[in-house]
Design an enzyme around this catalytic site. Structure first.
Site, short mmCIF file in Angstrom:
data_model
loop_
_atom_site.label_atom_id
_atom_site.label_comp_id
_atom_site.label_asym_id
_atom_site.label_seq_id
_atom_site.Cartn_x
_atom_site.Cartn_y
_atom_site.Cartn_z
N TRP A 1 3.46 18.18 1.60
CA TRP A 1 4.35 17.04 1.33
C TRP A 1 3.60 15.87 0.70
O TRP A 1 2.48 15.59 1.12
CB TRP A 1 4.96 16.59 2.66
CG TRP A 1 5.47 15.18 2.63
CD1 TRP A 1 4.75 14.04 2.83
CD2 TRP A 1 6.81 14.76 2.38
NE1 TRP A 1 5.55 12.93 2.72
CE2 TRP A 1 6.83 13.34 2.44
CE3 TRP A 1 8.01 15.45 2.11
CZ2 TRP A 1 7.99 12.60 2.25
CZ3 TRP A 1 9.16 14.70 1.92
CH2 TRP A 1 9.15 13.29 1.99
N TRP B 1 7.64 14.81 5.85
CA TRP B 1 6.72 13.72 6.20
C TRP B 1 6.10 14.02 7.56
O TRP B 1 6.78 14.44 8.48
CB TRP B 1 7.51 12.41 6.23
CG TRP B 1 6.65 11.21 6.32
CD1 TRP B 1 6.07 10.53 5.29
CD2 TRP B 1 6.26 10.53 7.52
NE1 TRP B 1 5.34 9.48 5.78
CE2 TRP B 1 5.45 9.46 7.14
CE3 TRP B 1 6.52 10.72 8.88
CZ2 TRP B 1 4.89 8.57 8.05
CZ3 TRP B 1 5.97 9.84 9.78
CH2 TRP B 1 5.16 8.77 9.37
N ASP C 1 4.16 8.20 -1.49
CA ASP C 1 3.61 7.15 -2.38
C ASP C 1 2.28 7.49 -3.06
O ASP C 1 1.36 7.98 -2.41
CB ASP C 1 3.30 5.87 -1.59
CG ASP C 1 4.38 5.47 -0.64
OD1 ASP C 1 5.43 6.11 -0.62
OD2 ASP C 1 4.16 4.51 0.11
N ARG D 1 1.97 -3.65 6.17
CA ARG D 1 1.26 -2.50 5.58
C ARG D 1 1.12 -2.55 4.07
O ARG D 1 1.65 -3.40 3.40
CB ARG D 1 1.97 -1.20 5.99
CG ARG D 1 3.43 -1.13 5.60
CD ARG D 1 4.03 0.21 6.01
NE ARG D 1 5.45 0.27 5.73
CZ ARG D 1 6.40 0.07 6.63
NH1 ARG D 1 6.09 -0.20 7.88
NH2 ARG D 1 7.67 0.13 6.29
N ASP D 2 0.41 -1.53 3.57
CA ASP D 2 0.30 -1.20 2.14
C ASP D 2 -0.49 -2.24 1.33
O ASP D 2 0.00 -2.79 0.33
CB ASP D 2 1.70 -1.01 1.50
CG ASP D 2 2.59 -0.05 2.30
OD1 ASP D 2 2.03 0.76 3.05
OD2 ASP D 2 3.82 -0.13 2.17
N GLU E 1 7.71 -3.19 1.14
CA GLU E 1 6.70 -2.13 1.19
C GLU E 1 5.96 -2.12 -0.16
O GLU E 1 6.50 -2.58 -1.17
CB GLU E 1 7.35 -0.76 1.39
CG GLU E 1 8.12 -0.63 2.69
CD GLU E 1 8.57 0.81 2.97
OE1 GLU E 1 8.25 1.33 4.04
OE2 GLU E 1 9.23 1.41 2.10
N TRP F 1 13.78 8.23 -0.35
CA TRP F 1 13.64 8.47 1.09
C TRP F 1 14.90 9.03 1.72
O TRP F 1 14.84 9.72 2.75
CB TRP F 1 13.27 7.16 1.82
CG TRP F 1 11.79 6.93 1.86
CD1 TRP F 1 11.13 5.85 1.35
CD2 TRP F 1 10.80 7.78 2.45
NE1 TRP F 1 9.78 5.99 1.58
CE2 TRP F 1 9.56 7.15 2.26
CE3 TRP F 1 10.84 9.00 3.11
CZ2 TRP F 1 8.36 7.72 2.71
CZ3 TRP F 1 9.65 9.56 3.56
CH2 TRP F 1 8.45 8.92 3.35
N PHE G 1 -1.78 5.28 6.12
CA PHE G 1 -0.63 4.91 5.29
C PHE G 1 -1.11 4.40 3.93
O PHE G 1 -2.31 4.41 3.62
CB PHE G 1 0.20 3.85 6.02
CG PHE G 1 1.29 4.43 6.89
CD1 PHE G 1 1.25 5.74 7.34
CD2 PHE G 1 2.39 3.65 7.26
CE1 PHE G 1 2.27 6.27 8.14
CE2 PHE G 1 3.41 4.16 8.04
CZ PHE G 1 3.36 5.46 8.49
C1 FRU Z 1 6.73 3.67 1.44
C2 FRU Z 1 6.06 3.87 2.80
C3 FRU Z 1 4.95 2.87 2.99
C4 FRU Z 1 4.08 3.54 4.00
C5 FRU Z 1 4.19 5.01 3.60
C6 FRU Z 1 4.12 5.95 4.75
O1 FRU Z 1 7.28 4.81 0.90
O2 FRU Z 1 7.03 3.75 3.81
O3 FRU Z 1 5.39 1.59 3.37
O4 FRU Z 1 2.75 3.10 3.95
O5 FRU Z 1 5.44 5.13 2.94
O6 FRU Z 1 4.01 7.26 4.32
#
Ligand code: FRU
Length: 454
Positions: free
Chosen positions: A18, A45, A21, A144-145, A196, A282, A77
């Site tokens: 799988w 996921w 991002d 995050r990210d 995100e 998603w 992540f």
């Molecule tokens: C966006 C997200 C990010 C996170 C990742 C987790 O698609 O939700 O915010 O880091 O995917 O897989």
């Protein structure tokens, strides 16, 4: 029944497992490194790793070993990489310059999100920093990210990080110690949600440098089930500490009008902004027809800014395709396709309807009027795998110029990407035909050229 393989030929897919991002994209000496959210042990996921591949032209990718594995702080992540040429981090050794990765550790049980770093001296193997995590905010959820970049105004590293209803900016001299410099809160244009995968980068224009802030968003709508994942952008200036949206627009600006473009970010260490996004949604990503892998990336696109009658807007141009194209030939309606990876250029002045169909009666219909481009996949093939796939069945994009049109359509087995009105409109859409589309039809007076990808 054996599932049909819908694996695209030009778009990046993992060898198995799988993906979501794109992460850590960085350009080093002609090599484009692509890392990505990866669960190698399943088709949905799961505990996130960073997969890794490298390319010299954005089309042909060499798969490399998994770069980052989950650890005691949690799953790995999304995040970014920078090339630390001056060894500010002091991770470099014996003349080897480090690639530094900064990513979110998401704890599976507590849900806590903290930012950590790792480095590589050979561009393949990564070592995590013993001092992790490097950024924490215990009171914040959805934190995050991190997307790190060189800050040319204050001559330091900066990063932009999603923090629920806003993005936060941090600065650092060594990639290890970070301090907060500012916030940019979303919602000023009426679109609220969870942020995100932010990105912030300069773009050269004929009126000097402007900065673009990209934010992928989870946007709540009345029906919780249908909450939308879409990417917004803002245009303005980065003052060294934070982003200010000086080119305000009353309406939200969407990066891509199609249903299957999310989490797009740009490469570091490149003299122009080049983006890759996740070509999925998603809402149904875990249910799409799959064989041994699930998920794909968009084509790499260069981002430019154009001054339109409505104000400055992002325009996208796909990269890397030229070397793989056969000659473009004018065709008449009814022509049969020789392959299921092809491009179609359509130029016209009046309404047009372009249809790709197969003998089962499955079809994609692309309609151009002087005010809209409508792409309909509701009869394109498999769709019962998730009810919301059909909910996103039609894309309606408002056009910029109201006269002649030129569409560049790229079709790659199961992915459709359309660039129109000088790249100001882009549409990315997945389809799952039971058999390849065999015929191209159109009913207007447009000039239509067809070519294939080798
Ligand atoms: C966006 C997200 C990010 C996170 C990742 C987790 O698609 O939700 O915010 O880091 O995917 O897989």
């Amino acid at each position: 029944m054996i599932e049909q393989d819908h694996r695209p030929k030009l778009h990046f897919t993992p060898p198995f497992g799988w993906i979501n991002d794109p992460n850590g994209m960085v350009h080093i000496e002609g090599n484009y490194h692509l890392f990505y959210q990866y669960f190698p042990d399943g088709l949905t996921w799961g505990p996130m790793h960073w997969g890794h591949a490298v390319s010299r032209d954005f089309i042909e990718w060499k798969h490399l070993p998994t770069a980052l594995y989950p650890d005691e702080l949690g799953m790995i992540f999304s995040g970014s990489c920078v090339y630390d040429v001056n060894n500010t981090s002091e991770f470099g050794k014996d003349g080897h310059k480090p690639i530094a990765a900064i990513f979110t550790n998401h704890h599976e049980v507590s849900g806590t999100e903290v930012q950590s770093i790792a480095y590589s001296l050979d561009g393949i193997h990564f070592e995590k920093y013993y001092g992790n995590p490097v950024i924490t905010e215990p009171s914040l959820k959805d934190f995050r990210d991190p997307k790190a970049f060189w800050n040319p105004i204050n001559n330091c590293w900066s990063l932009v990080l999603a923090a629920n209803d806003r993005v936060k900016f941090y600065r650092s001299d060594n990639l290890k110690l970070w301090s907060k410099t500012g916030d940019f809160v979303v919602g000023g244009n009426g679109v609220f949600g969870i942020c995100e995968c932010p990105d912030c980068f300069p773009v050269k224009t004929e009126c000097g440098i402007k900065w673009v802030l990209i934010i992928s968003m989870i946007i709540p709508v009345d029906d919780e089930r249908k909450q939308v994942h879409k990417t917004q952008y803002f245009i303005g200036q980065f003052d060294g500490d934070t982003f200010v949206d000086t080119e305000r627009s009353d309406d939200p600006l969407w990066l891509n009008c199609g249903p299957d473009h999310y989490a797009g970010v740009t490469f570091q260490n490149l003299d122009k902004p080049v983006m890759i996004g996740w070509a999925n949604n998603w809402k149904y990503a875990c249910d799409t027809p799959a064989t041994d892998y699930r998920g794909q990336m968009t084509l790499a696109t260069e981002i430019k800014l154009k001054n339109t009658a409505l104000g400055w807007r992002v325009a996208m141009t796909p990269l890397g395709l030229e070397a793989y194209k056969t000659k473009e030939l004018y065709v008449n309606s009814g022509v049969k396709f020789k392959s299921n990876a092809f491009g179609v250029n359509v130029r016209g002045a009046d309404n047009e309807k372009i249809i790709f169909s197969n003998e089962e009666g499955e079809e994609i219909c692309i309609e151009v009027t002087n005010s809209e481009i409508i792409v309909d996949r509701t009869k394109s093939g498999k769709k019962v795998f998730h009810p919301l796939y059909d909910f996103y069945g039609k894309t309606i994009a408002k056009r910029f110029s109201y006269k002649d049109f030129e569409l560049k359509i790229i079709f790659d087995v199961s992915l459709l990407e359309i660039f129109a009105d000088d790249g100001l409109i882009s549409i990315t859409m997945s389809v799952y035909p039971d058999n390849p589309y065999s015929t191209l039809k159109f009913d207007g007076d447009s000039k239509v050229e067809l070519y294939y990808f080798n």
